[in-house]
Motif scaffolding. Structure first.
Motif, PDB file in Angstrom:
ATOM      1  N   ASN A  40       5.906   1.905  12.108  1.00  0.00           N
ATOM      2  CA  ASN A  40       4.608   2.165  12.745  1.00  0.00           C
ATOM      3  C   ASN A  40       4.112   3.575  12.444  1.00  0.00           C
ATOM      4  N   LYS A  41       5.024   4.528  12.442  1.00  0.00           N
ATOM      5  CA  LYS A  41       4.664   5.923  12.146  1.00  0.00           C
ATOM      6  C   LYS A  41       4.079   6.040  10.737  1.00  0.00           C
ATOM      7  N   TYR A  42       4.747   5.437   9.754  1.00  0.00           N
ATOM      8  CA  TYR A  42       4.278   5.559   8.372  1.00  0.00           C
ATOM      9  C   TYR A  42       3.056   4.689   8.094  1.00  0.00           C
ATOM     10  N   GLN A  43       2.863   3.602   8.834  1.00  0.00           N
ATOM     11  CA  GLN A  43       1.632   2.823   8.708  1.00  0.00           C
ATOM     12  C   GLN A  43       0.438   3.668   9.149  1.00  0.00           C
ATOM     13  N   LYS A  44       0.634   4.368  10.249  1.00  0.00           N
ATOM     14  CA  LYS A  44      -0.438   5.221  10.759  1.00  0.00           C
ATOM     15  C   LYS A  44      -0.734   6.354   9.778  1.00  0.00           C
ATOM     16  N   THR A  45       0.315   6.937   9.204  1.00  0.00           N
ATOM     17  CA  THR A  45       0.147   8.020   8.237  1.00  0.00           C
ATOM     18  C   THR A  45      -0.571   7.521   6.986  1.00  0.00           C
ATOM     19  N   LEU A  46      -0.214   6.317   6.522  1.00  0.00           N
ATOM     20  CA  LEU A  46      -0.865   5.750   5.335  1.00  0.00           C
ATOM     21  C   LEU A  46      -2.357   5.540   5.543  1.00  0.00           C
ATOM     22  N   SER A  47      -2.725   5.140   6.756  1.00  0.00           N
ATOM     23  CA  SER A  47      -4.143   4.857   7.010  1.00  0.00           C
ATOM     24  C   SER A  47      -5.003   6.119   6.946  1.00  0.00           C
ATOM     25  N   ARG A  48      -4.377   7.286   7.086  1.00  0.00           N
ATOM     26  CA  ARG A  48      -5.127   8.539   7.057  1.00  0.00           C
ATOM     27  C   ARG A  48      -5.178   9.187   5.673  1.00  0.00           C
ATOM     28  N   LYS A  49      -4.441   8.636   4.730  1.00  0.00           N
ATOM     29  CA  LYS A  49      -4.402   9.217   3.386  1.00  0.00           C
ATOM     30  C   LYS A  49      -5.474   8.595   2.510  1.00  0.00           C
ATOM     31  N   LYS A  50      -5.854   9.321   1.477  1.00  0.00           N
ATOM     32  CA  LYS A  50      -6.784   8.793   0.485  1.00  0.00           C
ATOM     33  C   LYS A  50      -6.036   7.743  -0.341  1.00  0.00           C
ATOM     34  N   TYR A  51      -6.654   6.579  -0.484  1.00  0.00           N
ATOM     35  CA  TYR A  51      -5.992   5.451  -1.136  1.00  0.00           C
ATOM     36  C   TYR A  51      -5.571   5.804  -2.559  1.00  0.00           C
TER      37      TYR A  51
END
Length: 80
Positions: A40-51
């Motif tokens: 869950n932590k890394y899913q949230k982090t991924l959503s904030r990064k530029k694709y």
């Protein structure tokens, strides 16, 4: 049917592994709450990064590492 043997085996119950046998087999602990927390932590982090940026890809590798750890917890592991 199995043959009768008089071999003895010792079982050690623990926190990191559910059971460790004296012949070297380990049965994994089935508690996956920590892995779910990290996913869950890394899913949230991924959503904030530029694709598809470098940091996105680096975080994605870590995210998949935690998914693999969660998936592989149900297998029997051997040591040695």
């Amino acid at each position: 049917m199995f043959e009768k043997t008089f071999d003895r085996i010792g079982i050690d119950l623990g926190l990191r592994t559910l059971a460790t046998l004296s012949n070297g087999l380990e049965k994994a602990n089935l508690d996956v709450s920590y892995e779910e927390k990290m996913i869950n932590k890394y899913q949230k982090t991924l959503s904030r990064k530029k694709y598809m940026s470098k940091r996105y890809q680096k975080t994605q590798r870590t995210y998949w590492k935690w998914i693999d750890k969660k998936t592989n917890k149900y297998e029997t592991h051997t040591t040695k």
